[in-house]
Scaffold this motif. Structure first.
Motif, mmCIF file in Angstrom:
data_model
loop_
_atom_site.group_PDB
_atom_site.id
_atom_site.type_symbol
_atom_site.label_atom_id
_atom_site.label_comp_id
_atom_site.label_asym_id
_atom_site.label_seq_id
_atom_site.Cartn_x
_atom_site.Cartn_y
_atom_site.Cartn_z
ATOM 1 N N GLU A 80 0.849 -1.264 -0.074
ATOM 2 C CA GLU A 80 0.027 0.012 0.060
ATOM 3 C C GLU A 80 0.928 1.408 0.084
ATOM 4 O OE1 GLU A 80 -2.560 -0.233 3.347
ATOM 5 O OE2 GLU A 80 -1.170 0.287 4.607
ATOM 6 N N ASP A 81 2.247 1.353 0.308
ATOM 7 C CA ASP A 81 3.154 2.331 0.306
ATOM 8 C C ASP A 81 3.783 2.584 -1.107
ATOM 9 O OD1 ASP A 81 4.683 0.389 0.667
ATOM 10 O OD2 ASP A 81 5.931 0.938 2.299
ATOM 11 N N GLN A 82 3.499 2.005 -2.112
ATOM 12 C CA GLN A 82 4.102 1.696 -3.202
ATOM 13 C C GLN A 82 3.555 2.438 -4.443
ATOM 14 O OE1 GLN A 82 5.361 -2.606 -3.445
ATOM 15 N NE2 GLN A 82 7.456 -1.687 -3.341
ATOM 16 N N GLN A 83 2.724 3.588 -4.130
ATOM 17 C CA GLN A 83 1.942 4.298 -5.370
ATOM 18 C C GLN A 83 2.883 4.723 -6.165
ATOM 19 O OE1 GLN A 83 -0.426 7.322 -3.466
ATOM 20 N NE2 GLN A 83 -1.398 5.922 -2.025
ATOM 21 N N ASP A 84 4.286 5.331 -5.846
ATOM 22 C CA ASP A 84 5.351 5.800 -6.589
ATOM 23 C C ASP A 84 5.499 4.681 -7.720
ATOM 24 O OD1 ASP A 84 6.441 4.283 -4.449
ATOM 25 O OD2 ASP A 84 8.070 5.433 -4.628
ATOM 26 N N VAL A 85 5.751 3.350 -7.205
ATOM 27 C CA VAL A 85 6.312 2.400 -8.119
ATOM 28 C C VAL A 85 5.205 2.072 -9.204
ATOM 29 C CG1 VAL A 85 6.824 -0.149 -8.137
ATOM 30 C CG2 VAL A 85 7.711 1.366 -6.264
ATOM 31 N N ALA A 86 3.725 2.025 -8.844
ATOM 32 C CA ALA A 86 2.802 2.034 -9.515
ATOM 33 C C ALA A 86 2.688 3.091 -10.488
ATOM 34 C CB ALA A 86 1.351 2.039 -8.794
ATOM 35 N N ASN A 87 3.083 4.213 -10.367
ATOM 36 C CA ASN A 87 2.812 5.316 -11.287
ATOM 37 C C ASN A 87 4.105 5.243 -11.993
ATOM 38 O OD1 ASN A 87 0.500 6.703 -10.316
ATOM 39 N ND2 ASN A 87 1.740 7.844 -8.708
ATOM 40 N N LEU A 88 5.418 4.913 -11.721
ATOM 41 C CA LEU A 88 6.459 4.754 -12.436
ATOM 42 C C LEU A 88 6.040 3.656 -13.562
ATOM 43 C CD1 LEU A 88 9.597 5.404 -13.071
ATOM 44 C CD2 LEU A 88 10.138 3.434 -11.385
ATOM 45 N N PHE A 89 5.633 2.539 -13.195
ATOM 46 C CA PHE A 89 5.640 1.476 -14.315
ATOM 47 C C PHE A 89 4.341 1.750 -14.931
ATOM 48 C CE2 PHE A 89 9.049 -0.474 -11.503
ATOM 49 C CZ PHE A 89 9.796 -0.987 -12.884
ATOM 50 N N ALA A 90 3.423 2.668 -14.691
ATOM 51 C CA ALA A 90 2.103 2.750 -15.681
ATOM 52 C C ALA A 90 2.649 4.228 -16.569
ATOM 53 C CB ALA A 90 0.995 3.518 -14.475
ATOM 54 N N GLY A 91 3.845 4.677 -16.263
ATOM 55 C CA GLY A 91 4.242 5.685 -17.198
ATOM 56 C C GLY A 91 3.799 7.026 -16.910
ATOM 57 N N ARG A 92 3.481 7.252 -15.612
ATOM 58 C CA ARG A 92 3.007 8.525 -15.139
ATOM 59 C C ARG A 92 4.247 9.270 -14.423
ATOM 60 N NH1 ARG A 92 -1.435 5.749 -12.071
ATOM 61 N NH2 ARG A 92 -3.175 5.462 -13.654
#
Length: 171
Positions: A80-92
């Motif tokens: 739940e603290d990995q929003q930045d990782v999700a955004n990074l690999f989503a191309g955001r």
């Protein structure tokens, strides 16, 4: 019967209301190193020769092409603290595809697939089969290794925002 644009808009809105966990599918091999944030990841079966799961990835994604060529991947269930990782690999983010792995801690798994540090669970898979369905590849993997972190709280996404799961007491 609604026209296609109306049906598509209603479908997208309806699916936005379904909270799901967030994962990053990663791969390494002759087809290159790649990763992409996915929301379509689910178990297929815990039984059989190996447990199995499936992931759906847009056919235009370089990660889909790499997974099909490498014939292996890792499904990294984000904490739940990995929003930045999700955004990074989503191309955001401003990072290009080649820099993504430079911005996160990771290590190679038993099959050589990138395991993202901090993920609540990682599922290293060999490609079992893939099906192209219109705009997406439906990719089924045979799970060869699972690693669980001490943090069992997965990152969720629903209603177009990141979410955290809460425990609800049922009386």
């Amino acid at each position: 019967m609604p026209d296609f644009a109306d049906l598509r808009a209603a479908f997208v809105e309806g699916m936005s209301r379904a909270a799901t966990f967030v994962a990053v599918a990663t791969t390494e091999g002759e087809g290159g190193r790649a990763g992409v944030t996915v929301s379509s990841l689910t178990s297929v079966s815990a039984d059989g020769e190996h447990p199995s799961l499936l992931v759906c990835i847009n056919r235009q994604s370089p990660a889909a092409t790499a997974i099909l060529q490498n014939r292996a991947f890792c499904a990294n269930l984000l904490a739940e603290d990995q929003q930045d990782v999700a955004n990074l690999f989503a191309g955001r983010s401003t990072a290009d595809r080649a820099e993504r792995f430079d911005r996160v801690a990771w290590m190679p798994g038993d099959l050589g697939q990138p395991l993202l540090a901090g993920a609540t669970a990682t599922f290293e898979c060999r490609l079992a089969t893939a099906l192209l369905w219109e705009t997406h590849h439906i990719i089924v993997g045979r799970v060869s290794a699972v690693r669980l972190s001490d943090n069992a709280s997965a990152l969720l996404y629903g209603q177009r925002a990141y979410r955290k799961a809460i425990h609800i007491d049922v009386k």
